[in-house]
Design a protein around this motif. Structure first.
Motif, PDB file in Angstrom:
ATOM      1  N   LEU A  63      49.870  35.336  47.415  1.00 29.63           N
ATOM      2  CA  LEU A  63      51.013  34.578  46.909  1.00 29.63           C
ATOM      3  C   LEU A  63      52.173  34.618  47.902  1.00 29.63           C
ATOM      4  O   LEU A  63      52.830  33.601  48.155  1.00 29.63           O
ATOM      5  CB  LEU A  63      51.447  35.161  45.561  1.00 29.63           C
ATOM      6  N   LEU A  64      52.416  35.794  48.498  1.00 33.29           N
ATOM      7  CA  LEU A  64      53.478  35.912  49.499  1.00 33.29           C
ATOM      8  C   LEU A  64      53.182  35.024  50.701  1.00 33.29           C
ATOM      9  O   LEU A  64      54.080  34.338  51.228  1.00 33.29           O
ATOM     10  CB  LEU A  64      53.610  37.378  49.932  1.00 33.29           C
ATOM     11  N   ALA A  65      51.922  35.015  51.143  1.00 32.37           N
ATOM     12  CA  ALA A  65      51.543  34.179  52.280  1.00 32.37           C
ATOM     13  C   ALA A  65      51.730  32.697  51.957  1.00 32.37           C
ATOM     14  O   ALA A  65      52.182  31.917  52.811  1.00 32.37           O
ATOM     15  CB  ALA A  65      50.096  34.460  52.672  1.00 32.37           C
ATOM     16  N   VAL A  66      51.399  32.314  50.733  1.00 30.30           N
ATOM     17  CA  VAL A  66      51.569  30.914  50.327  1.00 30.30           C
ATOM     18  C   VAL A  66      53.045  30.531  50.337  1.00 30.30           C
ATOM     19  O   VAL A  66      53.420  29.437  50.789  1.00 30.30           O
ATOM     20  CB  VAL A  66      50.962  30.683  48.931  1.00 30.30           C
TER      21      VAL A  66
ATOM     22  N   ALA B 101      54.245  30.323  39.554  1.00 31.29           N
ATOM     23  CA  ALA B 101      52.986  31.050  39.744  1.00 31.29           C
ATOM     24  C   ALA B 101      52.887  32.248  38.804  1.00 31.29           C
ATOM     25  O   ALA B 101      51.836  32.510  38.200  1.00 31.29           O
ATOM     26  CB  ALA B 101      52.854  31.502  41.200  1.00 31.29           C
ATOM     27  N   ILE B 102      53.978  32.983  38.654  1.00 34.35           N
ATOM     28  CA  ILE B 102      53.965  34.166  37.780  1.00 34.35           C
ATOM     29  C   ILE B 102      53.779  33.756  36.325  1.00 34.35           C
ATOM     30  O   ILE B 102      52.981  34.353  35.586  1.00 34.35           O
ATOM     31  CB  ILE B 102      55.271  34.972  37.969  1.00 34.35           C
ATOM     32  N   MET B 103      54.502  32.724  35.894  1.00 32.78           N
ATOM     33  CA  MET B 103      54.388  32.282  34.503  1.00 32.78           C
ATOM     34  C   MET B 103      52.990  31.756  34.193  1.00 32.78           C
ATOM     35  O   MET B 103      52.403  32.078  33.151  1.00 32.78           O
ATOM     36  CB  MET B 103      55.443  31.199  34.219  1.00 32.78           C
ATOM     37  N   VAL B 104      52.450  30.971  35.120  1.00 26.08           N
ATOM     38  CA  VAL B 104      51.109  30.422  34.912  1.00 26.08           C
ATOM     39  C   VAL B 104      50.072  31.539  34.853  1.00 26.08           C
ATOM     40  O   VAL B 104      49.165  31.534  34.007  1.00 26.08           O
ATOM     41  CB  VAL B 104      50.768  29.421  36.034  1.00 26.08           C
TER      42      VAL B 104
ATOM     43  N   ASN C 247      47.527  44.364  45.307  1.00 27.47           N
ATOM     44  CA  ASN C 247      48.161  43.743  46.473  1.00 27.47           C
ATOM     45  C   ASN C 247      47.422  42.508  46.965  1.00 27.47           C
ATOM     46  O   ASN C 247      48.003  41.685  47.664  1.00 27.47           O
ATOM     47  CB  ASN C 247      48.268  44.758  47.620  1.00 27.47           C
ATOM     48  N   ASP C 248      46.153  42.375  46.620  1.00 22.38           N
ATOM     49  CA  ASP C 248      45.395  41.223  47.095  1.00 22.38           C
ATOM     50  C   ASP C 248      46.003  39.901  46.618  1.00 22.38           C
ATOM     51  O   ASP C 248      46.347  39.049  47.442  1.00 22.38           O
ATOM     52  CB  ASP C 248      43.935  41.352  46.647  1.00 22.38           C
TER      53      ASP C 248
ATOM     54  N   GLY D 105      45.768  31.132  41.431  1.00 25.30           N
ATOM     55  CA  GLY D 105      44.541  31.429  40.707  1.00 25.30           C
ATOM     56  C   GLY D 105      44.091  32.870  40.848  1.00 25.30           C
ATOM     57  O   GLY D 105      43.593  33.476  39.889  1.00 25.30           O
ATOM     58  N   LEU D 106      44.239  33.460  42.040  1.00 23.58           N
ATOM     59  CA  LEU D 106      43.805  34.841  42.247  1.00 23.58           C
ATOM     60  C   LEU D 106      44.625  35.812  41.408  1.00 23.58           C
ATOM     61  O   LEU D 106      44.097  36.775  40.849  1.00 23.58           O
ATOM     62  CB  LEU D 106      43.894  35.207  43.730  1.00 23.58           C
ATOM     63  N   LEU D 107      45.939  35.573  41.318  1.00 26.67           N
ATOM     64  CA  LEU D 107      46.785  36.427  40.485  1.00 26.67           C
ATOM     65  C   LEU D 107      46.387  36.304  39.019  1.00 26.67           C
ATOM     66  O   LEU D 107      46.329  37.300  38.285  1.00 26.67           O
ATOM     67  CB  LEU D 107      48.255  36.055  40.681  1.00 26.67           C
ATOM     68  N   ALA D 108      46.084  35.090  38.583  1.00 24.22           N
ATOM     69  CA  ALA D 108      45.710  34.857  37.184  1.00 24.22           C
ATOM     70  C   ALA D 108      44.402  35.560  36.834  1.00 24.22           C
ATOM     71  O   ALA D 108      44.281  36.192  35.773  1.00 24.22           O
ATOM     72  CB  ALA D 108      45.599  33.352  36.909  1.00 24.22           C
TER      73      ALA D 108
END
Length: 619
Positions: free
Chosen positions: A160-163, A188-191, A154-155, A240-243
């Motif tokens: 990403l949701l906040a962005v 964002a998801i694809m990257v 969730n972090d 970047g955090l998701l990646a």
């Protein structure tokens, strides 16, 4: 800047030590230390001392922490908790955002736009807080995995949701804001999948092929994590955090041989980073931001604790096959951390400039919730775990590796002394005697991945590797030492040769167990000759000196059980005996027979006392 940096690092590590020494939540001490260094004393001011680089350093540190968290997300844990975890990381996010937005608007009296952004920021339950709390509370593996998976997954989702909400607010006056947001989300998801997953897989292949030497593996990983974060953020802001999280998950499940060593290195690094970030986090508060706190914000924070989180978890887990106790604990535990604070600090100035005046309340509201959840959840998780009986079983399990007849007899003695013992062996036939005696057993290789998944091997407190192979015993001790401490892994004396070149060095083996250098083979031989086990209690009237004089010739002291009930294997460097200790010794046949007779007599007297009759004692 130098004195600020040194002060933060020294205070952070000192707080970690205090937390370990006095069994307190480390996060609470770190937060208090930051307040003392920052707004209360004015000793440091991170914004002034580090300038614009503070935000960049914070983001890079969080990326490393999330990557390390991703490394610890094992798919076998997801299989055990799949349904609840999926709900918490999908429906749970949506419900928490929607309910949080409503609470921020109606109770906090914020505009709908700022309320939606605040609700998105507070979706996260940061791993920087969850991980230390789980280590302190000693939850069982299933419940801990719920909180761990939710916090780490969730972090980046919350960020990403906040962005996306932030971008919608900024572009809301320029036409197709919703289309811009959807395009950003897709990119964002694809990257993240391309960079995070691709780099992780490529590194895994490189490690397996030997293209990167051992001493460079950890540095290459750290450099790759930072590069992935920067490149992903360059393509799509805040992806970047998701990646980096995806990169950690992929690498953590590739079963790389040297991953354990690298994981330990990153755990040490993460400990330093978390300590640094939390001190900086609280030291960054200013008296001006504290003065903006008013009653609606206070009521809103309380509503997030007692309404938003419980209701979101309840709605998300309806119909999920989970224990009600797990759901009750999860609905209360949701501490926020560095990511929430960094997001609020990054978004607030731009929104104020864009005309959202109530965005000035973002930072104090988020910081207030961070403090409240850190203190409330930090001090309540342990008692709540005990109340709901969700902790790891017992005081800690005693693991004996190797199901020899001697080990089985020893385990029986320990079980009779209320010790939680489990015997592990890779040969089914050797475990038969232990099972017939009613002992807990685990069939399999303790060095395998399956052993890490086994609930029977959960909550191991101390290890005795007692097989006939001294080198294997050393491997077992080295395997468990990073997890439970090197002072809690033991193996018998290496009798292979007195010459050093034929022995495993002391630095690469467990502590040599027992009061005398007696090997595994010698123990078994003595058992065949009739030797047995004797337990002796140390009291004020029967002290250590008297006990040592009473020991038969050649007797070996194996273990002691203090008043707190946690077994300690004895060695040549063990502490002095004290009143309340129970000592387990391995003694010759005649002494063992006398000990057995004495025990039988005591049992007869106890039975006679209960029946009111005269005991029938042997002559």
């Amino acid at each position: 800047m130098t004195h600020s940096l040194v002060s933060i690092l020294v205070l952070g590590i000192f707080c970690q030590w205090l937390a370990w020494r006095f069994r307190l939540p480390a996060i609470v001490l770190l937060a208090a230390g930051g307040l003392i260094l920052g707004p209360l004393s004015g000793w440091i001011s991170p914004q002034q001392d580090f300038g614009d680089g503070l935000q960049a350093v914070t983001s890079l540190f969080v990326a490393i922490i999330l990557f390390e968290g991703g490394l610890n997300l094992q798919f076998h844990e997801l299989r055990e908790t799949a349904k609840v975890t999926r709900r918490l990381t999908s429906l749970g996010v949506v419900f928490a955002w929607l309910i949080g937005t409503a609470v921020a608007h109606w109770i906090g009296q914020l505009s709908w736009g700022v309320s939606a952004l605040l609700g998105a920021i507070l979706v996260v339950t940061g791993p920087t807080v969850i991980m230390p709390l789980l280590k302190h509370a000693k939850l069982n593996r299933r419940t801990a995995s719920y909180l761990k998976w939710e916090g780490i997954i969730n972090d980046p989702i919350g960020v990403l949701l906040a962005v996306l909400v932030y971008q919608y607010l900024l572009y809301s006056g320029e036409g197709p804001a919703l289309g811009h947001v959807l395009a950003s989300l897709s990119l964002a998801i694809m990257v993240s999948f391309a960079l995070g997953g691709g780099v992780a897989y490529s590194l895994g292949i490189s490690f397996r092929q030997g293209w990167i030497p051992e001493y460079l593996k950890a540095p290459v990983i750290i450099a790759s994590v930072l590069a992935v974060y920067a490149l992903a953020d360059l393509v799509q802001h805040e992806s970047g955090l998701l990646a980096t999280t995806l990169m950690g998950v992929v690498m953590g499940n590739m079963r790389l041989r040297s991953l354990d060593e690298m994981r330990r290195f990153k755990e040490y690094l993460t400990l330093i980073l978390v300590s640094f970030l939390f001190v900086v986090l609280t030291a960054s508060l200013t008296m001006e931001s504290i003065r903006t706190i008013h009653l609606p914000l206070i009521l809103m924070v309380l509503a997030f604790l007692f309404i938003v989180r419980p209701l979101a978890v309840y709605l998300a887990t309806i119909g999920a096959d989970g224990d009600w106790r797990d759901r009750a604990l999860i609905s209360w535990i949701a501490p926020r951390g560095v990511v929430a604070a960094a997001s609020a600090g990054a978004f607030s100035p731009a929104l104020i400039d864009a005309g959202f005046e109530d965005a000035k309340y973002l930072v104090p509201a988020v910081f207030m919730l961070i403090f409240v959840t850190i203190i409330a959840h930090g001090f309540s998780l342990g008692p709540l775990t005990r109340l709901l009986k969700l902790g790891s079983p017992g005081k800690g399990r005693v693991l004996i590796v190797g199901a020899s007849p001697w080990a089985i007899e020893l385990a029986l003695v320990l079980k009779n002394l209320k010790q939680d013992v489990v015997i592990a062996d890779s040969e089914w036939g050797r475990l038969q005697g232990a099972r017939q005696q009613g002992l807990d057993t685990w069939f399999g290789e303790v060095l395998s991945d399956m052993a890490e998944e086994a609930m029977a091997l959960d909550n191991i407190y101390t290890v005795l590797a007692a097989t006939g192979n001294n080198h294997y015993n050393s491997m077992v001790c080295n395997h468990y030492a990073p997890h439970i401490g090197r002072h809690r892994v033991f193996q018998p004396h290496d009798s292979g040769s007195d010459r050093e070149k034929h022995q495993v060095p002391e630095t690469r083996r467990g502590i040599t167990a027992f009061s005398d250098n007696v090997s595994y083979a010698e123990m078994w031989t003595r058992l065949i000759r009739g030797w047995g086990f004797r337990k002796t209690s140390i009291t004020d009237s029967f002290n250590e000196a008297q006990f040592l004089r009473s020991l038969p010739e050649g007797a070996v002291q194996l273990a002691l059980i203090p008043e707190n009930g946690k077994l300690e294997w004895l060695s040549k460097n063990s502490r002095r005996l004290q009143s309340g200790d129970t000592i387990i010794s391995f003694v010759a046949a005649e002494a063992a027979k006398k000990a057995a007779t004495k025990t039988e007599n005591a049992a007869n007297r106890a039975a006679a006392a209960n029946n009111g009759s005269t005991p029938n004692l042997p002559a």
